[in-house]
Write an enzyme that holds these catalytic residues in place. Structure first.
Site, short mmCIF file in Angstrom:
data_model
loop_
_atom_site.label_atom_id
_atom_site.label_comp_id
_atom_site.label_asym_id
_atom_site.label_seq_id
_atom_site.Cartn_x
_atom_site.Cartn_y
_atom_site.Cartn_z
N ARG A 88 -54.14 -34.44 23.39
CA ARG A 88 -55.57 -34.75 23.25
C ARG A 88 -56.07 -35.40 24.54
NH1 ARG A 88 -52.75 -36.09 18.59
NH2 ARG A 88 -53.43 -34.99 16.71
N LYS A 113 -52.66 -40.52 18.63
CA LYS A 113 -53.46 -40.61 17.41
C LYS A 113 -52.63 -41.25 16.30
CE LYS A 113 -56.49 -37.89 14.44
NZ LYS A 113 -57.01 -36.54 14.11
N HIS A 179 -59.86 -29.86 23.50
CA HIS A 179 -59.40 -29.53 22.14
C HIS A 179 -59.22 -28.03 21.97
CE1 HIS A 179 -58.37 -31.43 18.44
NE2 HIS A 179 -59.08 -30.58 17.72
N ARG A 182 -55.97 -27.13 23.41
CA ARG A 182 -54.96 -27.56 22.45
C ARG A 182 -54.81 -26.51 21.34
NH1 ARG A 182 -52.42 -31.97 19.98
NH2 ARG A 182 -52.80 -32.25 17.77
N HIS A 205 -49.40 -34.04 14.91
CA HIS A 205 -49.99 -33.94 13.58
C HIS A 205 -49.20 -34.79 12.60
CE1 HIS A 205 -52.04 -30.28 15.13
NE2 HIS A 205 -52.96 -30.65 14.28
N TYR A 214 -53.39 -23.08 11.93
CA TYR A 214 -52.97 -22.23 13.04
C TYR A 214 -52.20 -21.00 12.55
CZ TYR A 214 -54.36 -26.38 15.52
OH TYR A 214 -55.09 -27.43 15.97
#
Length: 235
Positions: A88, A113, A179, A182, A205, A214
């Site tokens: 990110r 994150k 993003h 990504r 994640h 995805y």
């Protein structure tokens, strides 16, 4: 024919008269209205989850061609770091020179994150370019991998402006934000047949379920898998 409804505000006042004596808090009100929906047989509408826009390989190649022709070495490294690691933008701007391990071709992401640390790989083919950039930054006595000429680390907005400039020059219909790069990498890895369990530690994640989006569009053991396919990456 449905009779004209009382305004929501007025109805709320009427309900408040009945509920005030209960001295309700948020949790209590939430449960009351959940039961009220059941009594009135009102279904909660499902919000459709839109699939993210993912650039095509042709768009990615056209984009990087513009970056390469600009001959701005640091911009080139910024774009390739985002492309190869899928990190990110908030993580990119906090990478320090000491976070890079050239022996294992890995970058440590500190406090990503969810305030979690993780390791992301980069391809062997990127090692020389990245090492040249790191050496250049060390001579300038910087702390972060990417700093401006005023020895200040880049901001989120600053990185986005760089990417937007090249998107415009490449004539893309959509701006290739960090993003979207990504999204491209994670989708591309899925297309190469890499399992979610191997992508998850590098993607940052919370769970494998977060990666399901995805799947609809189509790293020690994990790193080996990454290394085997990344040489096929379009850029």
């Amino acid at each position: 024919m449905i009779e004209k409804r009382v305004s929501a505000k007025r109805k709320a006042r009427e309900l408040a008269k009945y509920l005030r004596a209960e001295r309700p808090d948020y949790a209590y009100l939430k449960r009351v209205f959940q039961h009220l929906r059941d009594e009135l047989e009102i279904e909660v509408p499902k919000v459709s989850k839109k699939l993210p826009y993912v650039p095509t390989e042709e768009e990615l190649k056209r984009y990087y061609e513009v970056v390469w022709k600009a001959k701005n070495f640091q911009d080139m490294v910024i774009v390739k770091t985002l492309m190869y690691t899928g990190i990110r933008v908030s993580e990119l701007i906090h990478i320090k020179l000491t976070d890079i391990d050239f022996n294992y071709c890995q970058i440590r992401i500190n406090q990503g994150k969810g305030s979690k640390d993780r390791i992301v790989p980069f391809p062997q083919s990127f090692k020389e370019l990245l090492a040249m950039h790191v050496d250049s930054m060390k001579k300038k006595q910087t702390v972060y991998l990417f700093e401006s000429s005023w020895k200040k680390k880049y901001t989120d907005r600053g990185i986005r402006k760089i990417l937007a400039k090249y998107s415009e020059e490449a004539g893309l219909t959509q701006n290739l934000s960090p993003h979207k790069l990504r999204h491209f990498l994670l989708t591309w890895l899925k297309k190469q047949g890499i399992d979610d369990a191997l992508i998850q530690p590098y993607s940052g994640h919370e769970s494998r379920k977060s990666l399901e989006v995805y799947s609809k569009l189509a790293i020690t053991d994990a790193q080996l898998e990454y290394n085997q396919v990344i040489n096929k990456f379009p850029v």
